[in-house]
Enzyme design. Structure first.
Site, PDB file in Angstrom:
ATOM      1  N   ASN A 175       6.988   3.367  -7.104  1.00 33.44           N
ATOM      2  CA  ASN A 175       6.980   2.295  -6.108  1.00 33.44           C
ATOM      3  C   ASN A 175       8.211   1.395  -6.173  1.00 33.44           C
ATOM      4  OD1 ASN A 175       4.585   3.200  -5.055  1.00 33.44           O
ATOM      5  ND2 ASN A 175       3.322   1.826  -6.277  1.00 33.44           N
TER       6      ASN A 175
ATOM      7  N   HIS B 192       3.013  -7.610  -8.067  1.00 30.60           N
ATOM      8  CA  HIS B 192       3.085  -6.496  -7.123  1.00 30.60           C
ATOM      9  C   HIS B 192       1.720  -5.851  -6.949  1.00 30.60           C
ATOM     10  CE1 HIS B 192       3.849  -2.330  -5.829  1.00 30.60           C
ATOM     11  NE2 HIS B 192       4.994  -2.754  -5.320  1.00 30.60           N
ATOM     12  N   GLY B 193       1.016  -5.622  -8.054  1.00 30.11           N
ATOM     13  CA  GLY B 193      -0.321  -5.063  -7.994  1.00 30.11           C
ATOM     14  C   GLY B 193      -0.395  -3.570  -8.197  1.00 30.11           C
ATOM     15  N   ASP B 194       0.712  -2.852  -7.978  1.00 26.85           N
ATOM     16  CA  ASP B 194       0.765  -1.405  -8.210  1.00 26.85           C
ATOM     17  C   ASP B 194       2.175  -1.054  -8.672  1.00 26.85           C
ATOM     18  OD1 ASP B 194      -0.040   1.213  -8.380  1.00 26.85           O
ATOM     19  OD2 ASP B 194       0.085   1.610  -6.227  1.00 26.85           O
ATOM     20  N   PHE B 195       2.637  -1.783  -9.683  1.00 27.56           N
ATOM     21  CA  PHE B 195       4.029  -1.684 -10.110  1.00 27.56           C
ATOM     22  C   PHE B 195       4.191  -0.511 -11.072  1.00 27.56           C
ATOM     23  CE2 PHE B 195       7.947  -3.103 -12.289  1.00 27.56           C
ATOM     24  CZ  PHE B 195       8.734  -3.353 -11.173  1.00 27.56           C
TER      25      PHE B 195
END
Length: 231
Positions: A167, A160-163
């Site tokens: 979010n 995801h990269g910004d989990f």
């Protein structure tokens, strides 16, 4: 604000409000939609991820502006931390199980190191916002550390990269919706695990690890927490 006409038509005459839960940055709640300055990265990733997971419906996109349907569900930021951790562990396990070769977006170590360098050169890295253990360092000093300590191998997944709890939206029926996916891409699984462990307390992090089914490597978690300082 110079909002594109296509975006204004999509949301109509409803009042724009920046006061809402679970989102950050240039985001406004407008009627039954959210409007955000996101760019093509998030737009394209929403369309791709939407084939596999529920994401907000894209109602319009123009000149870096997105209109997303209001899902009508709170984020896990407002849930009991242990319950949130269990849900996040299950969701992330499913996301990381997607075939790596199916994802067209790269977020491997060479890619993110180059992005970090560009962000430092563009003055986009705020040293005042560093985590406590990095306060006092300059962005360039941290970049040198990041490069010097980069892992030599990667356990690649669709990340995801910004989990983090804000979010992941949770409906009353237990289904989930993923938001803020601009950093999604093929990366080491620890990029997501590092943010989860940073955001959750010790008890909740343990519940997450059990739901996810893996105990992360502390030294790799630390590197990906360092990486996040540049984004």
């Amino acid at each position: 604000m110079n909002v594109p006409e296509e975006i204004l038509r999509a949301v109509g005459s409803a009042e724009w409000s920046a006061d809402h839960e679970g989102l950050s940055g240039d985001v406004w709640h407008v009627g039954s939609s959210y409007v955000k300055r996101a760019g093509v990265d998030e737009h394209d990733r929403l369309l791709w991820l939407g084939k596999h997971f529920e994401v907000p419906e894209v109602r319009a996109f123009a000149d870096g502006w997105l209109v997303l349907a209001d899902v009508g569900a709170p984020s896990l930021a407002s849930a009991d931390p242990v319950h949130a951790a269990e849900v996040m562990g299950s969701v992330l396990r499913s996301l990381h199980a997607l075939p790596v070769e199916s994802c067209p977006y790269a977020a491997t170590i060479p890619v993110v190191l180059e992005q970090a360098r560009l962000n430092v050169e563009a003055g986009l890295v705020d040293a005042d916002d560093f985590d406590d253990d990095h306060l006092g360092a300059t962005p360039r000093e941290l970049l040198l550390k990041l490069v010097a300590t980069a892992p030599t191998t990667e356990d690649l997944v669709v990340a995801h990269g910004d989990f983090c709890p804000p979010n992941v939206l949770l409906r009353p029926d237990g289904s989930t919706v993923l938001i803020d996916v601009a950093r999604l891409g093929v990366s080491d699984r620890h990029r997501d695990l590092a943010l989860v462990h940073r955001e959750l307390g010790e008890e909740a992090a343990g519940a997450f690890d059990r739901a996810y089914g893996l105990t992360p490597r502390p030294e790799v978690l630390a590197w990906y927490r360092l990486l996040d300082e540049f984004f």
